[in-house]
Scaffold this motif. Sequence first.
Motif, PDB file in Angstrom:
ATOM      1  N   HIS A 124      70.224  37.113  50.185  1.00 41.72           N
ATOM      2  CA  HIS A 124      69.805  35.731  50.446  1.00 41.72           C
ATOM      3  C   HIS A 124      70.952  34.813  50.831  1.00 41.72           C
ATOM      4  O   HIS A 124      70.843  33.594  50.719  1.00 41.72           O
ATOM      5  CB  HIS A 124      68.979  35.194  49.271  1.00 41.72           C
ATOM      6  CG  HIS A 124      67.693  35.944  49.142  1.00 41.72           C
ATOM      7  ND1 HIS A 124      66.548  35.610  49.839  1.00 41.72           N
ATOM      8  CD2 HIS A 124      67.400  37.081  48.476  1.00 41.72           C
ATOM      9  CE1 HIS A 124      65.603  36.489  49.574  1.00 41.72           C
ATOM     10  NE2 HIS A 124      66.095  37.396  48.747  1.00 41.72           N
ATOM     11  N   CYS A 149      61.917  35.050  55.231  1.00 36.42           N
ATOM     12  CA  CYS A 149      62.019  34.709  53.811  1.00 36.42           C
ATOM     13  C   CYS A 149      61.331  33.372  53.560  1.00 36.42           C
ATOM     14  O   CYS A 149      61.650  32.381  54.208  1.00 36.42           O
ATOM     15  CB  CYS A 149      63.486  34.627  53.386  1.00 36.42           C
ATOM     16  SG  CYS A 149      63.684  34.067  51.677  1.00 36.42           S
ATOM     17  N   HIS A 162      64.153  30.626  52.318  1.00 34.31           N
ATOM     18  CA  HIS A 162      65.325  30.162  53.072  1.00 34.31           C
ATOM     19  C   HIS A 162      65.123  30.273  54.573  1.00 34.31           C
ATOM     20  O   HIS A 162      64.586  31.259  55.064  1.00 34.31           O
ATOM     21  CB  HIS A 162      66.559  31.011  52.713  1.00 34.31           C
ATOM     22  CG  HIS A 162      66.777  31.185  51.250  1.00 34.31           C
ATOM     23  ND1 HIS A 162      66.679  32.394  50.610  1.00 34.31           N
ATOM     24  CD2 HIS A 162      67.066  30.273  50.297  1.00 34.31           C
ATOM     25  CE1 HIS A 162      66.917  32.238  49.318  1.00 34.31           C
ATOM     26  NE2 HIS A 162      67.141  30.950  49.104  1.00 34.31           N
ATOM     27  N   CYS A 190      68.267  33.287  56.159  1.00 34.03           N
ATOM     28  CA  CYS A 190      69.041  34.128  55.230  1.00 34.03           C
ATOM     29  C   CYS A 190      69.074  35.556  55.778  1.00 34.03           C
ATOM     30  O   CYS A 190      68.257  35.936  56.614  1.00 34.03           O
ATOM     31  CB  CYS A 190      68.514  34.066  53.793  1.00 34.03           C
ATOM     32  SG  CYS A 190      66.959  34.926  53.502  1.00 34.03           S
TER      33      CYS A 190
HETATM   34 ZN    ZN Z   1      66.055  34.260  51.455  1.00 38.16          ZN
END
Ligand code: ZN
Length: 300
Positions: A161, A177, A180, A183
């Motif tokens: 991440h 994701c 985020h 990431c």
């Molecule tokens: Zn992430």
Amino acid sequence: MKKLYGAIEAGGTKFVCAVGTGPEDLRDEIRFPTTKPEETLGQALDYFRQAEKKYGKLTALGIGSFGPVDLDPSSPTWGSITATPKPFWADTPVASLFRKEFGVPIGWDTDVNGAVLGEHRWGAGRGLDTLIYLTIGTGIGGGVMINGTLVHGLVHPEAGHMILPRDTKTDPFRGSCPFHDSCLEGLAAGPSFEGRWGKKGAELPPDHPAWDLEAHYLALGLQSFLSILSPQRIILGGGVMDQPQLFPKVRQKLLALNNHYIRHASLTEAGIDSYVVPPALGNRAGILGALALAEAAASR
Ligand code: ZN
Ligand code: ADP
């Protein structure tokens, strides 16, 4: 007589269970899909009850689990899978269940910390003490060993991440994701192929531009691990790495990013092939990692 250990590779898709004394003696391996905790953990408990009848008492049991997990021995929820988005599995006690049932030391860690320990014990990390194991699969997970010790820290590393730079013109895909934007996991794990190209990685030809972009993001990630941890070797596993063209691309891009800054024989044309490597234990890295966790728990 050699000590008998139990091992569980607790994955989000499937569980693998086995008993044995080491890599040359892994017995009765079984696998079953990860459904609901009662069912899946019940199957695992049954398996080890039968195995103890057949082979005798276990000395210790190792569990390498999908996460996030609670690894803090002083926490009341030590041994649980915690905030996973996987349906039914959030806040599920795992390790304590097996400790109660079998009364043996439990080696409990993330699947990737298990894998790095297994590679250190029997595979690509033998003789070294600072290593990272990244799996590029449904997600991206990273196991980290520093000076011979698995890193837990605050919780445990979430190496997938880290946020990466992304050129939004050439790659408008923000990543898969939910937490985020941009990431490493979102941009480069298996599901990113469907998200960005509309096809699974396995369906794209080896000369597709997806592979250069994939190698670019992976190399950015590795450059950060290299800068921060100074690992003596980087091991890359997981389904996405089953693409033979990826390793050479990642290695070359990592060399280019390093730009001769860190000077070491591993970071040269001659050395890079043995610096960024696949797991020597191959598809047994997970289950042997769990076995290594059991062995470590027994000697604590
Ligand atoms: Zn992430
Ligand atoms: P998991 O991460 O679920 O434990 P894997 O490591 O096998 O399992 O990763 C599964 C992911 O890898 C899926 O997203 C799948 O699309 C992708 N994948 C599997 N095989 C290949 C392949 N040969 N090429 C590219 N991607 C692959």
